[in-house]
Each structure stands twice: as structure tokens, then as C-alpha cells.
Motif scaffolding. Structure first.
Motif, mmCIF file in Angstrom:
data_model
loop_
_atom_site.group_PDB
_atom_site.id
_atom_site.type_symbol
_atom_site.label_atom_id
_atom_site.label_comp_id
_atom_site.label_asym_id
_atom_site.label_seq_id
_atom_site.Cartn_x
_atom_site.Cartn_y
_atom_site.Cartn_z
ATOM 1 N N VAL A 424 0.808 -1.367 -0.011
ATOM 2 C CA VAL A 424 0.113 -0.051 0.152
ATOM 3 C C VAL A 424 0.880 1.230 -0.170
ATOM 4 O O VAL A 424 1.781 1.535 0.868
ATOM 5 C CB VAL A 424 -0.971 0.075 1.262
ATOM 6 C CG1 VAL A 424 -1.918 1.353 1.267
ATOM 7 C CG2 VAL A 424 -1.827 -1.263 1.223
ATOM 8 N N VAL A 425 0.668 2.059 -0.959
ATOM 9 C CA VAL A 425 1.417 3.591 -1.090
ATOM 10 C C VAL A 425 0.702 4.584 -1.281
ATOM 11 O O VAL A 425 -0.324 4.610 -1.893
ATOM 12 C CB VAL A 425 2.303 3.278 -2.489
ATOM 13 C CG1 VAL A 425 3.367 4.575 -2.505
ATOM 14 C CG2 VAL A 425 3.199 2.082 -2.604
ATOM 15 N N ASP A 426 1.011 5.411 -0.011
ATOM 16 C CA ASP A 426 0.123 6.534 0.260
ATOM 17 C C ASP A 426 0.967 7.794 -0.558
ATOM 18 O O ASP A 426 2.305 7.589 -1.067
ATOM 19 C CB ASP A 426 0.179 6.859 1.725
ATOM 20 C CG ASP A 426 -1.154 7.791 2.002
ATOM 21 O OD1 ASP A 426 -1.744 8.251 0.886
ATOM 22 O OD2 ASP A 426 -1.146 8.305 3.050
ATOM 23 N N GLU A 427 0.145 8.986 -0.841
ATOM 24 C CA GLU A 427 0.773 9.957 -1.485
ATOM 25 C C GLU A 427 1.440 9.654 -2.858
ATOM 26 O O GLU A 427 2.594 10.173 -3.256
ATOM 27 C CB GLU A 427 1.799 10.800 -0.596
ATOM 28 C CG GLU A 427 1.224 11.290 0.655
ATOM 29 C CD GLU A 427 0.259 12.716 0.451
ATOM 30 O OE1 GLU A 427 0.473 12.951 -0.793
ATOM 31 O OE2 GLU A 427 0.019 13.181 1.534
ATOM 32 N N ASN A 456 -5.426 15.684 -8.044
ATOM 33 C CA ASN A 456 -5.527 17.034 -8.058
ATOM 34 C C ASN A 456 -4.150 17.735 -7.656
ATOM 35 O O ASN A 456 -4.269 18.950 -7.926
ATOM 36 C CB ASN A 456 -6.661 17.524 -7.816
ATOM 37 C CG ASN A 456 -7.974 16.838 -8.424
ATOM 38 O OD1 ASN A 456 -7.727 16.903 -9.577
ATOM 39 N ND2 ASN A 456 -9.084 16.325 -7.720
ATOM 40 N N GLN A 457 -3.333 17.370 -6.895
ATOM 41 C CA GLN A 457 -2.364 17.762 -6.347
ATOM 42 C C GLN A 457 -1.287 18.068 -7.441
ATOM 43 O O GLN A 457 -1.379 17.487 -8.533
ATOM 44 C CB GLN A 457 -1.704 17.192 -5.316
ATOM 45 C CG GLN A 457 -2.621 17.110 -3.669
ATOM 46 C CD GLN A 457 -1.657 16.635 -2.707
ATOM 47 O OE1 GLN A 457 -0.517 16.414 -2.773
ATOM 48 N NE2 GLN A 457 -2.493 15.852 -1.988
ATOM 49 N N LEU A 458 -0.205 18.614 -7.158
ATOM 50 C CA LEU A 458 0.816 18.839 -8.248
ATOM 51 C C LEU A 458 1.614 17.428 -8.245
ATOM 52 O O LEU A 458 1.639 16.635 -7.361
ATOM 53 C CB LEU A 458 1.840 19.847 -7.471
ATOM 54 C CG LEU A 458 1.693 20.914 -7.403
ATOM 55 C CD1 LEU A 458 2.866 21.768 -6.275
ATOM 56 C CD2 LEU A 458 1.812 21.755 -8.881
ATOM 57 N N ASN A 681 -3.449 23.331 -9.578
ATOM 58 C CA ASN A 681 -2.953 22.450 -8.863
ATOM 59 C C ASN A 681 -2.141 22.934 -7.765
ATOM 60 O O ASN A 681 -1.864 22.466 -6.706
ATOM 61 C CB ASN A 681 -2.500 21.193 -9.665
ATOM 62 C CG ASN A 681 -1.442 21.509 -10.411
ATOM 63 O OD1 ASN A 681 -1.016 22.505 -10.504
ATOM 64 N ND2 ASN A 681 -0.931 20.396 -11.322
ATOM 65 N N LEU A 682 -1.270 24.300 -7.977
ATOM 66 C CA LEU A 682 -0.077 24.606 -6.872
ATOM 67 C C LEU A 682 -0.993 25.281 -5.941
ATOM 68 O O LEU A 682 -0.696 25.038 -4.493
ATOM 69 C CB LEU A 682 0.644 25.480 -7.666
ATOM 70 C CG LEU A 682 1.815 25.902 -6.869
ATOM 71 C CD1 LEU A 682 2.955 25.985 -7.583
ATOM 72 C CD2 LEU A 682 1.276 27.510 -6.257
ATOM 73 N N LEU A 683 -1.974 26.122 -6.083
ATOM 74 C CA LEU A 683 -2.741 26.475 -5.189
ATOM 75 C C LEU A 683 -3.724 25.487 -4.500
ATOM 76 O O LEU A 683 -3.809 25.692 -3.179
ATOM 77 C CB LEU A 683 -4.090 27.536 -5.807
ATOM 78 C CG LEU A 683 -3.528 28.787 -6.584
ATOM 79 C CD1 LEU A 683 -4.525 29.555 -7.402
ATOM 80 C CD2 LEU A 683 -2.640 29.784 -5.622
ATOM 81 N N TYR A 684 -4.121 24.638 -4.778
ATOM 82 C CA TYR A 684 -4.928 23.651 -4.330
ATOM 83 C C TYR A 684 -4.008 22.766 -3.374
ATOM 84 O O TYR A 684 -4.253 22.457 -2.367
ATOM 85 C CB TYR A 684 -5.342 22.431 -5.399
ATOM 86 C CG TYR A 684 -6.217 21.148 -4.847
ATOM 87 C CD1 TYR A 684 -7.361 21.292 -4.255
ATOM 88 C CD2 TYR A 684 -5.297 20.163 -4.987
ATOM 89 C CE1 TYR A 684 -7.931 20.287 -3.917
ATOM 90 C CE2 TYR A 684 -5.974 18.976 -4.373
ATOM 91 C CZ TYR A 684 -7.288 18.886 -4.060
ATOM 92 O OH TYR A 684 -7.651 17.791 -3.455
#
Length: 735
Positions: A424-427, A456-458, A681-684
């Protein structure tokens, strides 16, 4: 500008410090026109007591050790006395002690150094020097002379002498010849030596501006730079050639295009038509092409290798899991857990407040109930720590899990598989193409793989966009969580993260401080934005929210330069929160003080610290330029002077460096100075790093620019279509 001074006929007396890696030396010398002994510093290689040098450089005053001569270039001359020759022989040649040195000088006089250069066999006439000892003397003398000659050669061709050690290590005695034959090889083979440094040397050596070696090196440099800057695995051929033409001003387009085809013949690049991407011809660096192909192949092999788990057993395990969790899973969550346990590869993605952490815990508990051996990992130490806290099981960084090796590979790979039934791999949004391939190589075909992340992240700092490409392929089963739970709906950090993700302006919290967890503070002037940041971090947040500005509040910013870039903010915040109190360690333009917040910039496997690890300076030793740093995973590390190049102040860090982290409070500037980097995506990503409080300070215009910018960060990757083709072809063959 300081005038260049000369220190003539300086005989080396003692070596105070020598860095074998880069040749940096601190030594004491007796110079012809200087009283007593003089301290010299600089890149001098392996100098020895007894050597005589003509030095060029400048005088500087060290705050603790007084006047020193900072060497910029030097020439070696012969010792002027027999005593000097003896000192030189016994300290610079392995196997020559005081007695042998005395005998050599007694036998050959001052001419011994010429004999070592021109006729070393004569040394066999000396009693006590056997053929074996002579071989050792010749090897030692040759190495010493080669490094010296290399340093002088680099100096005369404008190449920083800090590279001498690495160049000698790579090429050995052939170093100078190799550089004369093709200095552009430096840019390929030594990380950190760029095209411009190699080009400067080549042009001085007489290489013509249209030399094929020059054009090929320029193309590789341009391609690599574009991929590194933009996270691409390929670049469109037309865009690559246009950029290379600008860089090689005056060189015709057709010659540069010919050089590109030559690189393809040499298998340094791969040129492919990518119709799905609407790119007529895409150019890959060969290793990026292999990563993309291999990742697609290994995903396909993993998915298509059946390792069934009984649906009945999963259904039977879920009530016990819900009992452990203390609540009943929603229908969306239950289905996600069921699918994650039943599929060989599965992706869980969703924004803040959608329950990714809960589902991850539920999956781990269910798989445990089924008796499977589970490994948990994440790309960074902080993300691994959070995964461990969420699941109650041990989690590691991916590099530690795979056991990174000094040669750049991993212990666990295609030949030595991980002993696991599930990983299991997070991030997972942080995983680049190279790391993805390393993970897939280490998994046995029977292993299940669960990726958890917010698409939706960078994307990853390194090239590739693995998580997004897997989802785009629509061949890897996934669950996109969309339901925001009631408790999360009360957080304006969560509410506004979802608004930003859909391109809407964030909303102000209706309640006053300290109930409010989100603020947008409009301010157009970057200098005033900086003042608002300083006042908020140093005074307002600690006073109103009771948070420790050094431990709890993190400033995140899109860029390094400008009034509200990391560089200016780190200096200003350090001055306010941790002013100079008499002791500090300086490295370049950065001063480190006890109590400073710092960030590790590169993996250091010897010290067990990794890119993105956050820590605090626990103690320091100014005389030796050394720090003791306590990292937030509990690891306390002694960093020597050379390690400090991989460290930076972290009162303010880039949004990219914050990936995989959470902070109690985040303060983020949003200004038009940073328009190049402003993306939705940077702001998010920046906003979703905040756990309890988020302040965004800047201009409405800059915020709208970022919200509307969803295309500039698009990456050149073709992994999604490669995965699709493999599955389609398998269906065709099956049919």
C-alpha cells in the motif's frame, strides 16, 4: 572588485584540512615575501609539505582565524632546497619515508624529481628499492602529477577546479586526453557539469561552433533541461529544435536536426510519432523512454497475473473491520475497500475530507483479516509517518523499503523480490517514472498494489505523471471519492480546496478568529504582502491561535525569488524569529543558528536523511562549519561542512517541497510576481497542506490567474496510452 595578488615561491609546511572529494585545502606555507607562515585556502588537490607553489588569488580576513590567502589559480614549481625536496618526497609519495627520502637526495641530489619524471628505473640503483617498491613509487608519483596537471589544465580553460576530483576518479590518468578529445563528455558523465561549462572548455580548446559533438551535447542538455524543469518524459521535436537553435545562435537549423538524428543512431534519444498526443514526433532521452515502456509492461503483467481473493472472505471480514474502526462504512467507502482488496492493482483518489485515510485503514485491516502479508510505504518520511499513525502499522519511505544502494540501485529489484502479498503506497501523486519502475521491479507477480493519493495535487518533482496516467488509461481499477463528510464540510480549508479545484474563488470564513480556519487577505503590493506574512507568522497566529511560530506555522510559496519567494522570506523570518546571538555557521549566503528550522534537499543515505525531511538545528560548531540537526522523524544527524550544500532554511519552503506534508498552519502568498508558477493544482496543493489554519495573502488578480491556469503544467508523457495499447492488444490476441 579585489585585485588579483601573487604569493610567489610558497613552500607548503603543513596541511590543516583536505577534502578528498573536491580537492579543497587549508594549508600553511612559507612564502618568499611574507613574514612567518601564511594560511592559504582553495582547490589545490593533493598538495604535500615540501611542495613549492606560485599562487594567485586574494587576501581575505576570516572572523576567527584572521588574514588568509584565498587561492584562485596556482602553478607548481620545484623545491629550492634539498630539505624541501626531502619533505616533499616523504609526504607526497606513498612508501617513501624519511630514511628513503634522505637516501634518494644523497644519491641524486636536487635532480631526483627530474629522474622521477624521466627515468624512474634509475631508482633501482638505490639500496632498499625493489622492483615492487619502485612500481608503488611510480604509481603514487604519477597520480600526484596527473591530478596537479589536471588542476592546472582546468584552470587554464575556465573550468571550476572543484570538479577535478570527480574528473580524475572517472577518467584516471587519461583525464586530460579525454577532455581534449571531447570535453562534452563531461556534461554527459558528471552530474552537475552542464553543457555551458563543457562548451566553454571546448571552444577554448579550438572546437568549432558547428562541431557535431557540440550540437549533440547542446541537444541532450536542452532535452534534459526541458524534462527536468517541466517534469516531461518527452519533448516535441519542433520545440526542442527551436530551443536549441536559440541557444546555439548562428548554427543552421538543418545541422542541428542532423545532430538529433545522429543521437538517435547512437541510441541516446528515441524519436516516436505519438498520434494520441497530437505530437508528430516526440523526442525521449533513452532512459526516460525505457522507464515509460517498462512501467506500462510491468503494470500490465501485475494486473493480468491472477491472484484471486475470495469475495466471500472479504465480505465476511468487513463487519469485523467496522467493529475495529468503531463506525459503519458508507456505501462508497465499502465498495472502495471491497474493490481494493479484490483487484491486483487499485487506485484510491479523492480530495480532502473524502475519507482516504479511513479507507486506507479499512483496507489494511481487511487484508490483515485475510491473513495477507502487508507492506506500507510513502515517498517521503513525513508521509510514511502519517500513514503509520493512520493505520497503526509500521510504514517506511519507498527508498528504505526497497533498500537503496550506494551505486544508485535498490537491493529489492527484478532479481530480489519483496516478500509481500500487498503493498500500500500513500501520497502516490509524488511518485515519478523512475521510482515507479523501481517499485514495480521489486514486486512479485502475486503481490497486490494499492495506490492512495490525490490526483489533483501537483505531480511528482521528477519526470512523469504516474498516478494521473494510470487513471487516464482507464485500465487500472480505481475509486474516485467525491463525498465530503459532514465534519469535513465544517472546515473552510476543505470547502475552499474543493472550490479552488473546480476553478472557483475561495470563500471567507463567516466566523471571526480564533474560530475561523481560513482567511483570504487581499493585498496587491508584494512588499506589503511580505510584511503581512511576517506579522501573521511571528505575532498574530501565535497570539490568537496559540501556535508556536517555529514548530506549527509553515510559509509556502510558489517560487524562490522575489519579495515573497523562499529566499527573501527565509532571511526575514529568521531575523524575526531567531536573530543572531553570537554563534552561527555560514555556508554560502546562508547562516544557520541554533533553533533554525531547516529542510534537507537531497537524499543522503549515509546519514539516513532524505529529500524533504524537515528538522531543527539542535547545536552547531562554527569553527568546523558543522551542525547537529534533529529531524522531525526523531533522527538526530551530525552534518559536516560538505553536507550543508544539501540543506536550506525552511521558515518558508516551495509548495513543491511541501508535497506529502501537513502543517498545523499554512501561510501562502499569491502574487503576480509568481505568475509563471501560478497554477490551479499549485494553489490546491498549498492549501491542502494546512490542518487547522490557512492564510492566503495576495492579489485577486493573481488568485484568478492561478485558478484559470490548468494547462501550463501539462506534462509530456505517454504512459496512459502505452497501458491502453497493452490491454487492447491482449484482448485482440485473446479474441
Amino acid at each position: 572588485m579585489s585585485k588579483i595578488k601573487t604569493l610567489a615561491a610558497a613552500e607548503v609546511r603543513t596541511i590543516v584540512f583536505h577534502n578528498a572529494e573536491n580537492g579543497y585545502v587549508i594549508a600553511r606555507v612559507s612564502a618568499k615575501n611574507e613574514p612567518g607562515q601564511t594560511t592559504i585556502t582553495g582547490i589545490l588537490g593533493e598538495i604535500s609539505p615540501g611542495e613549492v607553489l606560485d599562487l594567485q588569488g586574494k587576501w581575505v580576513v576570516h572572523p576567527k582565524f584572521g588574514p588568509q590567502f584565498e587561492v584562485q589559480t596556482f602553478e607548481q614549481t620545484r623545491p629550492a632546497t634539498e630539505q624541501g625536496v626531502m619533505r616533499f618526497l616523504q609526504t607526497s609519495i606513498k612508501g617513501v619515508g624519511e630514511k628513503t627520502a634522505q637516501t634518494l637526495v644523497d644519491t641524486f641530489g636536487m635532480g631526483i624529481l627530474d629522474i622521477l619524471d624521466d627515468d624512474p628505473e634509475k631508482l633501482l640503483e638505490v639500496k632498499g628499492i625493489s622492483k615492487r617498491k619502485l612500481e608503488s613509487i611510480i604509481e603514487s608519483w604519477s597520480k600526484q602529477r596527473t591530478i596537479k596537471n589536471l588542476l592546472v589544465f582546468l584552470q587554464s580553460h575556465g573550468v571550476p577546479t572543484t570538479w577535478a576530483g570527480k574528473i580524475f576518479h572517472l577518467y584516471g590518468a587519461q583525464a586530460e586526453k579525454k577532455l581534449r578529445d571531447n570535453p562534452y563528455d563531461l556534461a554527459y558523465e558528471i552530474r552537475g557539469v552542464g553543457f555551458r561549462t563543457a562548451d566553454q572548455m571546448a571552444l577554448k580548446l579550438g572546437f568549432p561552433p558547428e562541431a557535431p559533438q557540440r550540437l549533440e551535447a547542446a541537444l541532450v542538455y536542452t532535452l534534459f533541461s526541458r524534462c527536468e524543469r517541466g517534469g516531461h518524459l518527452f519533448v516535441a521535436k519542433d520545440a526542442l529544435l527551436d530551443e536549441a537553435v536559440k541557444m546555439l545562435e548562428g548554427v543552421p537549423y538543418d545541422l542541428i536536426e542532423t545532430a538529433l538524428y545522429s543521437l538517435e543512431e547512437k541510441k541516446r534519444v528515441r524519436i516516436e510519432d505519438l498520434p494520441e498526443q497530437e505530437v508528430d514526433q516526440a523526442v525521449y532521452l533513452m532512459h526516460f523512454y525505457h522507464y515509460e515502456n517498462e512501467a506500462a509492461q510491468r503494470f500490465y503483467q501485475l494486473v493480468s497475473h491472477p491472484t484471486p481473493v475470495s469475495s466471500d472472505k472479504i465480505a465476511k471480514a468487513l463487519p469485523e473491520v467496522e467493529k475495529t474502526l468503531g463506525f459503519t462504512l458508507s456505501e462508497e467507502q465499502r465498495e472502495a475497500v471491497f474493490e481494493a482488496c479484490g483487484n491486483k492493482v487499485f487506485i484510491i483518489t479523492g480530495g480532502p475530507g473524502t475519507g482516504k485515510t479511513t479507507i486506507t485503514k479499512a483496507i489494511v485491516l481487511t487484508l490483515k483479516e485475510l491473513g495477507l502479508k502487508i507492506k506500507l510505504a510513502a515517498p517521503t518520511g513525513r508521509a510514511a509517518k502519517r500513514l503509520s499513525e493512520a493505520t497503526g502499522m509500521s510504514a517506511q519511505t519507498l527508498h528504505r523499503l526497497l533498500q537503496y544502494q550506494p551505486d544508485g540501485g535498490f537491493h529489492y529489484d527484478q532479481d530480489q523480490k519483496l516478500k509481500a502479498d500487498v503493498l500500500v503506497v500513500d501520497e502516490a501523486s509524488m511518485i515519478d517514472a523512475q521510482l515507479c519502475v523501481a517499485v514495480l521491479r521489486a514486486l512479485p507477480h502475486t503481490c497486490r498494489l494499492v495506490f492512495v493519493g490525490d490526483v489533483n495535487q501537483l505531480p511528482s518533482v521528477g519526470p512523469g505523471n504516474v498516478l494521473a496516467d494510470m487513471l487516464t488509461s482507464q485500465r487500472i481499477p480505481s475509486a474516485r471519492l467525491s463525498h465530503i463528510f459532514r465534519q469535513a464540510q465544517e472546515s473552510y480549508i476543505v470547502v475552499n480546496a474543493h472550490r479552488i479545484n473546480s476553478g472557483q474563488m475561495p470563500r471567507q470564513h463567516p466566523l471571526p478568529a480564533p474560530e475561523a480556519d481560513y482567511y483570504w487577505i487581499p493585498q496587491d503590493d508584494p512588499a506589503k504582502v511580505q510584511k503581512l506574512i511576517l506579522d501573521s507568522v511571528c505575532e498574530r497566529i501565535p497570539e490568537v491561535y496559540g501556535m508556536d511560530p517555529l514548530r506549527d506555522v509553515q510559509v509556502l510559496t510558489p517560487m524562490h525569488k522575489g519579495d515573497v519567494g523562499t529566499q527573501a522570506l527565509n532571511l526575514a523570518l529568521q531575523e524575526r524569529l531567531n536573530p543572531f546571538r553570537g554563534r552561527e555557521v555560514k555556508r554560502g549566503n546562508t547562516a544557520y543558528r541554533k533553533g533554525d528550522r531547516v529542510l534537507q534537499l537531497r537524499n543522503n543515505y549515509d546519514k539516513d536523511v532524505f529529500n524533504g525531511d524537515l528538522g531543527w538545528v539542535a547545536d552547531l560548531e562554527p569553527a568546523d562549519n558543522e551542525l547537529l540537526v534533529e529531524f522531525d522523524d526523531g533522527n538526530t544527524v551530525h552534518l559536516e561542512a560538505s553536507d550543508l550544500d544539501d540543506l536550506t532554511l525552511a521558515y518558508a519552503v516551495s509548495v513543491h517541497k511541501s508535497q506529502g506534508s501537513e502543517y498545523p498552519a499554512v501561510v501562502m502568498p499569491v502574487v503576480t510576481q509568481h505568475y509563471i508558477m501560478l497554477q490551479r493544482n499549485l494553489l490546491y496543493t498549498g492549501l491542502t497542506r494546512a490542518r487547522k489554519l490557512a492564510l492566503m495573502i495576495g492579489s485577486d488578480k493573481a488568485l484568478k490567474l492561478g485558478l484559470n491556469n490548468v494547462t501550463s503544467g501539462k506534462r509530456g508523457t505517454n504512459l496512459a496510452y502505452r497501458i491502453q495499447h497493452l490491454f487492447q492488444n491482449s484482448l485482440l490476441h485473446a479474441g
